[in-house]
Design a protein around this motif. Sequence first.
Motif, PDB file in Angstrom:
ATOM      1  N   GLU A 233       5.195 -10.837  -3.881  1.00  0.00           N
ATOM      2  CA  GLU A 233       5.953 -10.621  -2.640  1.00  0.00           C
ATOM      3  C   GLU A 233       7.015  -9.540  -2.819  1.00  0.00           C
ATOM      4  OE1 GLU A 233       5.790 -14.923  -0.357  1.00  0.00           O
ATOM      5  OE2 GLU A 233       7.529 -14.481  -1.615  1.00  0.00           O
ATOM      6  N   ALA A 274       8.340 -10.304   2.476  1.00  0.00           N
ATOM      7  CA  ALA A 274       7.015 -10.024   3.062  1.00  0.00           C
ATOM      8  C   ALA A 274       5.964  -9.940   1.962  1.00  0.00           C
ATOM      9  CB  ALA A 274       7.076  -8.701   3.842  1.00  0.00           C
ATOM     10  N   PRO A 275       4.679  -9.958   2.337  1.00  0.00           N
ATOM     11  CA  PRO A 275       3.621  -9.871   1.320  1.00  0.00           C
ATOM     12  C   PRO A 275       3.599  -8.531   0.590  1.00  0.00           C
ATOM     13  CG  PRO A 275       2.749 -10.693   3.394  1.00  0.00           C
ATOM     14  CD  PRO A 275       4.134 -10.227   3.679  1.00  0.00           C
ATOM     15  N   SER A 280       8.100  -5.146   4.236  1.00  0.00           N
ATOM     16  CA  SER A 280       9.504  -5.594   4.211  1.00  0.00           C
ATOM     17  C   SER A 280      10.433  -4.433   4.548  1.00  0.00           C
ATOM     18  CB  SER A 280       9.865  -6.240   2.867  1.00  0.00           C
ATOM     19  OG  SER A 280       9.556  -5.412   1.796  1.00  0.00           O
ATOM     20  N   PRO A 303       3.256 -13.048  10.915  1.00  0.00           N
ATOM     21  CA  PRO A 303       3.498 -14.462  10.586  1.00  0.00           C
ATOM     22  C   PRO A 303       3.819 -14.722   9.108  1.00  0.00           C
ATOM     23  CG  PRO A 303       1.297 -14.120  11.542  1.00  0.00           C
ATOM     24  CD  PRO A 303       1.899 -12.782  11.390  1.00  0.00           C
ATOM     25  N   ASP A 304       3.494 -13.770   8.223  1.00  0.00           N
ATOM     26  CA  ASP A 304       3.682 -14.030   6.790  1.00  0.00           C
ATOM     27  C   ASP A 304       5.059 -13.649   6.268  1.00  0.00           C
ATOM     28  OD1 ASP A 304       1.074 -14.765   6.786  1.00  0.00           O
ATOM     29  OD2 ASP A 304       0.338 -12.789   6.143  1.00  0.00           O
ATOM     30  N   VAL A 305       6.007 -13.320   7.139  1.00  0.00           N
ATOM     31  CA  VAL A 305       7.297 -12.856   6.631  1.00  0.00           C
ATOM     32  C   VAL A 305       8.380 -13.916   6.838  1.00  0.00           C
ATOM     33  CG1 VAL A 305       6.652 -10.465   7.141  1.00  0.00           C
ATOM     34  CG2 VAL A 305       8.123 -11.689   8.750  1.00  0.00           C
ATOM     35  N   ASN A 323      13.249 -19.160   7.906  1.00  0.00           N
ATOM     36  CA  ASN A 323      12.540 -19.978   6.943  1.00  0.00           C
ATOM     37  C   ASN A 323      13.472 -20.569   5.888  1.00  0.00           C
ATOM     38  OD1 ASN A 323      10.790 -20.951   5.018  1.00  0.00           O
ATOM     39  ND2 ASN A 323       9.236 -19.431   5.538  1.00  0.00           N
TER      40      ASN A 323
END
Length: 330
Positions: A233, A274-275, A280, A303-305, A323
């Motif tokens: 990440e 982020a991935p 990011s 959605p992955d951040v 999150n």
Amino acid sequence: MKRFDVIILVLFCICGCKKLGKPETFTQDWLTMGTFASCTVSAENSEQADKYFKIVKDEFDKISKSFNIYNTNSIISIINRDAHFSPVKVNDNEFCIITNSFACSQKTETAFNPVCLPLIRLWGFNGGTNTTVPTQPMIDEVMERVDISKVICETNTIFFIGENMQLDMGGVAKGSAVDMAYDELEKAGCMEFMVNLGGNIRAQTLKEHLLIGIRDPFDKENLIGTLKLKSGEAVATSGDYERFVILDGVKYPHIIDPRSGYPVKKTVATTIVAPNATMSDILSTATFVLGKEKIDDVLYQFPDVAILVISKNDGKMSISMSNEEVFDLL
Ligand code: AMP
Ligand code: MG
């Protein structure tokens, strides 16, 4: 223009073990692309570590060569000079970074705008010479030139159908460089490493996660919390304290809302996990513009951040985050 907004609290727990065959940790810091760079690797010996550092430096240099607006021979300068007349050819990697920036622009209500250089310059940044607050007619004139629908990206070429448009990869170049370095280090067989370019960080670790400190934007000696970064990440921070100008006695940050034409005043800092580092980097800038009210909209598109936004209103600071498993505030 150094950025020390996120600091690394915990690296790899292999420091100091110098038994035969066991890897050691090596770190190198240097300056590049107008900011600081740092790389920590796990390697068998200093020769191997130096090879890894060279890999990272070479990738950073590639991006710097492509996207340095102050170098008249860079592809970005060539685009900004010639793309009004005819399509300018770019290489595969440059095309991928540029087109991804435009795709992200569309997913962020154009808060991230890869052609907002005329606006950025109008406010005295990135080679702009203005020393007073621009007038509304000046802003209106420049707004015509930051319309992303007037850029055609096709078959490795960039073409401006609008006049006097200018590309600026300042909000994505460092993240892209970190991703390129990450991929090359992985290919070279480096098992544990952390690459940091001006606060754009991506790491590979054998641990469950790394802990990264988040600086208090009002008191840089202190942390407001930590975040967990899993292997692979990336994290980036955009802050109003990083770069700013003072025009007519008022401080303006370096991130401009391309929809209003004005520097963003309501956000103090954004941190995105982020991935990858390209994402990011882009989203730290975009979310800075969009503000805490749009966290859910950004999450819907990406959605992955994980997102942390520090805002100010009438001098009062507030923190919003997406999150709680990622961010741990003090
Ligand atoms: P960062 O520090 O990653 O947030 O990137 C900030 C840089 O991105 C600035 O120095 C400008 O070069 C550029 N920039 C400023 N505002 C925007 C924007 N709204 N969209 C895209 N790039 C921007
Ligand atoms: Mg950014």
